[in-house]
Structure formats: C-alpha cells, structure tokens
Design a protein around this motif. Structure first.
Motif, PDB file in Angstrom:
ATOM      1  N   LYS A 110       0.803  -1.226   0.000  1.00 31.67           N
ATOM      2  CA  LYS A 110       0.000   0.000   0.000  1.00 31.67           C
ATOM      3  C   LYS A 110       0.831   1.270   0.000  1.00 31.67           C
ATOM      4  CE  LYS A 110      -0.989  -0.612   4.939  1.00 31.67           C
ATOM      5  NZ  LYS A 110      -2.110  -0.659   5.898  1.00 31.67           N
ATOM      6  N   THR A 111       2.118   1.193   0.304  1.00 33.21           N
ATOM      7  CA  THR A 111       2.975   2.377   0.214  1.00 33.21           C
ATOM      8  C   THR A 111       3.743   2.418  -1.100  1.00 33.21           C
ATOM      9  OG1 THR A 111       4.806   1.216   1.308  1.00 33.21           O
ATOM     10  CG2 THR A 111       3.282   2.453   2.709  1.00 33.21           C
ATOM     11  N   GLY A 112       3.506   1.438  -1.993  1.00 30.27           N
ATOM     12  CA  GLY A 112       4.249   1.339  -3.244  1.00 30.27           C
ATOM     13  C   GLY A 112       5.279   0.236  -3.214  1.00 30.27           C
ATOM     14  N   ASN A 113       5.842  -0.044  -2.059  1.00 28.36           N
ATOM     15  CA  ASN A 113       6.777  -1.150  -1.846  1.00 28.36           C
ATOM     16  C   ASN A 113       6.071  -2.281  -1.113  1.00 28.36           C
ATOM     17  OD1 ASN A 113       9.240  -0.718  -2.996  1.00 28.36           O
ATOM     18  ND2 ASN A 113      10.346  -0.571  -1.077  1.00 28.36           N
ATOM     19  N   MET A 114       6.477  -3.523  -1.339  1.00 28.60           N
ATOM     20  CA  MET A 114       5.970  -4.638  -0.542  1.00 28.60           C
ATOM     21  C   MET A 114       6.741  -4.668   0.774  1.00 28.60           C
ATOM     22  SD  MET A 114       3.662  -7.008  -0.580  1.00 28.60           S
ATOM     23  CE  MET A 114       3.291  -7.567  -2.231  1.00 28.60           C
ATOM     24  N   GLU A 115       6.067  -4.297   1.868  1.00 29.27           N
ATOM     25  CA  GLU A 115       6.696  -4.207   3.181  1.00 29.27           C
ATOM     26  C   GLU A 115       5.926  -5.055   4.191  1.00 29.27           C
ATOM     27  OE1 GLU A 115       9.451  -2.696   3.338  1.00 29.27           O
ATOM     28  OE2 GLU A 115       9.473  -1.098   1.853  1.00 29.27           O
TER      29      GLU A 115
ATOM     30  N   LEU B 243       6.594  -2.064   9.598  1.00 28.48           N
ATOM     31  CA  LEU B 243       7.753  -2.612  10.299  1.00 28.48           C
ATOM     32  C   LEU B 243       9.021  -2.618   9.448  1.00 28.48           C
ATOM     33  CD1 LEU B 243       5.996  -5.631  12.059  1.00 28.48           C
ATOM     34  CD2 LEU B 243       6.521  -3.387  13.024  1.00 28.48           C
ATOM     35  N   THR B 244       8.903  -2.684   8.133  1.00 28.94           N
ATOM     36  CA  THR B 244      10.083  -2.634   7.255  1.00 28.94           C
ATOM     37  C   THR B 244       9.922  -1.479   6.278  1.00 28.94           C
ATOM     38  OG1 THR B 244       9.157  -4.150   5.586  1.00 28.94           O
ATOM     39  CG2 THR B 244      10.385  -5.138   7.416  1.00 28.94           C
ATOM     40  N   ASN B 245      11.054  -0.994   5.783  1.00 29.03           N
ATOM     41  CA  ASN B 245      11.036   0.115   4.824  1.00 29.03           C
ATOM     42  C   ASN B 245      12.356   0.111   4.059  1.00 29.03           C
ATOM     43  OD1 ASN B 245      10.494   2.419   3.384  1.00 29.03           O
ATOM     44  ND2 ASN B 245      10.829   3.822   5.097  1.00 29.03           N
ATOM     45  N   ASN B 246      12.346  -0.491   2.860  1.00 34.42           N
ATOM     46  CA  ASN B 246      13.555  -0.563   2.046  1.00 34.42           C
ATOM     47  C   ASN B 246      13.158  -0.759   0.588  1.00 34.42           C
ATOM     48  OD1 ASN B 246      14.063  -3.696   1.285  1.00 34.42           O
ATOM     49  ND2 ASN B 246      13.066  -3.539   3.284  1.00 34.42           N
ATOM     50  N   LEU B 247      14.130  -0.765  -0.307  1.00 34.42           N
ATOM     51  CA  LEU B 247      13.857  -0.866  -1.736  1.00 34.42           C
ATOM     52  C   LEU B 247      13.515  -2.288  -2.174  1.00 34.42           C
ATOM     53  CD1 LEU B 247      16.596   1.475  -3.247  1.00 34.42           C
ATOM     54  CD2 LEU B 247      14.173   1.948  -2.913  1.00 34.42           C
ATOM     55  N   GLY B 248      13.782  -3.285  -1.335  1.00 35.16           N
ATOM     56  CA  GLY B 248      13.492  -4.662  -1.688  1.00 35.16           C
ATOM     57  C   GLY B 248      12.047  -5.037  -1.418  1.00 35.16           C
TER      58      GLY B 248
END
Length: 231
Positions: free
Chosen positions: A117-122, A136-141
């Motif tokens: 929902k933020t654009g990245n799968m977190e 809980l996670t926030n990165n480019l992967g």
C-alpha cells in the motif's frame, strides 16, 4: 550461436520482449529496482541505449505489436489483495481489515502481513480488528511471508533486498533486522516451539531447509521438490 549482451543497462527483472522490424531494437517490460513498476522500455542495440516509453505508476506485463508495427498492446497489471478476517463459527461473516497478503497470527492475537500500500511490498503489524497498523520494514526490496516466533519476540520473513530472496529476522517492533540465511535462501514457513530454529522453503528448487535463529547452521531437511509444506 554465441550469447552477447544487448545493452549495458541493468534491470532487476524482465517480463516480456518483442523485436522491432529493424532487428536493431526491441521492446521489453522491465523493472530496474526490486518491487518497482514494470515499464515498457525500448532497447536500441547499436547505440547501447535503453529508454522508457512509459513513465506512469502502472505495471505492464505482456506486450505485442500489430502486423504493421504501428500499434502496441500491453497487459496492465493492477493487483488487489485484501486481508480479510472470517468467523470460524459463521464463515459468511467477514471483515476486510486492510490491503495486504501473506498474513500470520502471533500467539497474542496480533497479525503481521505484507502489503504494497505504500508502493513497496513491506511487512506491517496490526491488531486482530485491523486498527493500529504499523509499518515494520522500509527498504527498496520486497519483504513478504512474515511469521512470528512462539514467544512473539521475533518476526521472520523473506526479503530480496540483498539481491536474492533470503530469510531475515527482526524484533517484533521492526528493529534489529538481520539476514539469517546466506547460502540457500527462501521463505520461512515454521518456527520451532522453542524459537531456536526456522524452517523455510528454498526459493528456487522448493526443497525444505532449516536454520538457527542466530543465522548459522543451514541444514537441508527434505531434498525433494514440493509445492508447499505445513506443520
């Protein structure tokens, strides 16, 4: 014949490609960064040039050209995954909590799940009724398939932030994120009752492995290709 590199441009993944009639260029759908949009690119081989033809936030998959090479058609992918809570007593009663997938309950009734929902799968956490959602996670992967240790102190999940899918561990609040598989990575599926070992499925050959929660002693458990495992 001999293989050769068509462009020095590097992509994280390529889904589809078609040649253009001059045979010196082709169109591809590709993403440059893990878990980013798949754009349509034109690769001009003799110029060693790669330029995006689409710049919007949509994902494109298969592409095809008409016989005159004047029109392009492409499949646009719009995933819609919802985290839904069902009643065991009455399955017709359901409550859509949020956008998400690959969810898991902790023993204290909370839910961890992956969401784009933020654009990245977190990885996210929430109460069982969907309130107080915490990222809980926030990165480019891409971070997916979270499971919680029996004592609720750790969350294990799969991430490709290092370049390939490996098993990672973090504290329940998202801190202290550590990669615990180095050789044969994959997706975690079960944590031992004492929390000391994590069982996971190999990302490529689908075999069953285990590793200690400290990140050493990777062991092959079942050397047979299986679609899925349950404990």
């Amino acid at each position: 014949g001999q293989e050769r590199e068509l462009t020095s441009e590097k992509f994280f993944n390529i889904k589809h490609f078609v040649w253009l009639p001059d045979n010196d260029s082709l169109l591809v759908t590709a993403a440059k960064i893990p878990n980013r949009n798949y754009r349509i690119w034109q690769i001009i081989i003799n110029k060693n040039e790669a330029k995006p033809l689409t710049k919007d936030s949509e994902d494109y998959a298969n592409i095809s050209l008409d016989k005159d090479f004047g029109l392009l058609i492409s499949t646009q992918v719009k995933p819609d995954f919802r985290l839904t809570l069902f009643s065991m007593e009455n399955p017709s009663l359901k409550n859509v909590l949020t956008e998400g997938e690959s969810a898991s309950f902790s023993t204290d009734g909370k839910i961890v799940f992956s969401s784009k929902k933020t654009g990245n799968m977190e990885i996210w956490g929430t109460e069982s009724n969907g309130i107080r959602q915490i990222q809980l996670t926030n990165n480019l992967g891409e971070d997916v398939r979270p499971i919680v240790s029996p004592n609720n102190s750790s969350i294990f999940f799969a991430s490709n932030r290092s370049g390939e899918t490996q098993v990672w561990r973090m504290n329940s609040d998202g801190s202290n994120q550590i990669q615990i598989t180095k050789k044969e990575g994959g997706s975690p599926i079960f944590v031992s009752p004492d929390g000391s070992r994590v069982f996971y499925q190999h990302g490529r050959n689908r075999t069953l492995w285990s590793v200690s929660d400290k990140g050493d002693d990777e062991q092959l458990i079942l050397n047979e290709q299986k679609f899925d495992f349950a404990f």
